[in-house]
Design an enzyme around this catalytic site. Sequence first.
Site, PDB file in Angstrom:
ATOM      1  N   LYS A  94       0.357  -1.243   0.230  1.00 28.70           N
ATOM      2  CA  LYS A  94      -0.006   0.389   0.145  1.00 28.70           C
ATOM      3  C   LYS A  94       0.787   1.242   0.346  1.00 28.70           C
ATOM      4  O   LYS A  94       0.268   2.074  -0.880  1.00 28.70           O
ATOM      5  CB  LYS A  94      -0.310  -0.293   0.799  1.00 28.70           C
ATOM      6  CG  LYS A  94      -1.759   1.223   1.347  1.00 28.70           C
ATOM      7  CD  LYS A  94      -2.454   1.582   0.485  1.00 28.70           C
ATOM      8  CE  LYS A  94      -3.614   2.377   0.570  1.00 28.70           C
ATOM      9  NZ  LYS A  94      -3.251   3.972   1.577  1.00 28.70           N
ATOM     10  N   GLU A 117       0.836   6.682  -7.331  1.00 33.54           N
ATOM     11  CA  GLU A 117      -0.042   7.716  -6.366  1.00 33.54           C
ATOM     12  C   GLU A 117       0.021   9.035  -6.741  1.00 33.54           C
ATOM     13  O   GLU A 117      -0.053   9.430  -7.720  1.00 33.54           O
ATOM     14  CB  GLU A 117      -0.791   7.503  -5.597  1.00 33.54           C
ATOM     15  CG  GLU A 117      -2.095   9.280  -4.972  1.00 33.54           C
ATOM     16  CD  GLU A 117      -3.286   7.978  -3.710  1.00 33.54           C
ATOM     17  OE1 GLU A 117      -2.260   9.011  -2.868  1.00 33.54           O
ATOM     18  OE2 GLU A 117      -3.727   7.270  -3.695  1.00 33.54           O
TER      19      GLU A 117
END
Length: 327
Positions: free
Chosen positions: A191, A198
Amino acid sequence: MRLAMIGLGRMGANIARRLMRGGHEIVAFDRNAEAVAGLAGEGAIAATSLEDIAGKLQSPRIFWVMLPAGGPTESTIETLTGLIEPGDIIIDGGNTFYKDDIRRAAALRDKQLHYVDVGTSGGVWGLERGYCMMIGGDKETVDLLDPIFDCLAPGTGTIPRTPDRVDSDEDPRAEKGYIHAGLAGAGHFVKMVHNGIEYGLMQAYAEGFDILKGKASDKLAPEERFDINLTDVAEVWRRGSVISSWLLDLSAVALAKDHKLDAFTGHVSDSGEGQWTIDAAMEEAVPAYVLSAALFARYRSRVDTTFGDKLLSAMRYGFGGHVELPQ
């Protein structure tokens, strides 16, 4: 299954709601009594303290901690450790640094307690869309919790299956939107890199729209100036373009609502995962030019902002409800 949800912020409350919709029972706790009362009104079992939670669960008791990384999560898990019994399970669904997961899992293992880290993506949209989850922990415990993860995940939906994905080593749950990434820490590590990527994707959109906007600059020759409608560009790129994405969808929504993005300061915050990703890259001697530049651009935005920085803020608000604080 019955489990505790500790922390009823944007993510924690919606995860609890999705689980309740799927038939699971939630024992809810937050320092904000109004948040607990609100979720209790939707069917959750209200708890007044961590001690109260422990008494309302059956063995093996499952405690999902959904709090900010660092002190709040650390102190909560430390308190829980003194309340729970061998065989009980602590899930950290926040954005904890993966090395903290490794340390905690080892300490809890010595007490015959189980620790699972869940990197959770989906933001404020997860209640309806489902959550993409990257999970770390021992296989037996993760398998025990599978009904919870299966309920939270988006499912296969309408996304076409990837051709040639037939290897027996591949996790079939990935097609549903969640994976068992490895031992404790692996979930948050995956993550963490997800969030680093991102940053890079968002920065690319921000810089591109900055270039488009700048084409109207009076610094250019008059015949080379274009007054490009950014709202139309965002919309057309959503449809058939190779750079279409959810982040572009959110950008289009923000631009349609406010062409100049005047509601955003452009002082772009970061929640730590970008820096941790770069730290990992340096430890592994892996070049990370784009991700590093994207992180540094956020630092720069707090001194000198651009239109692209406002678009970054708009995207962060769109997927996570993040409101930039004055720097």
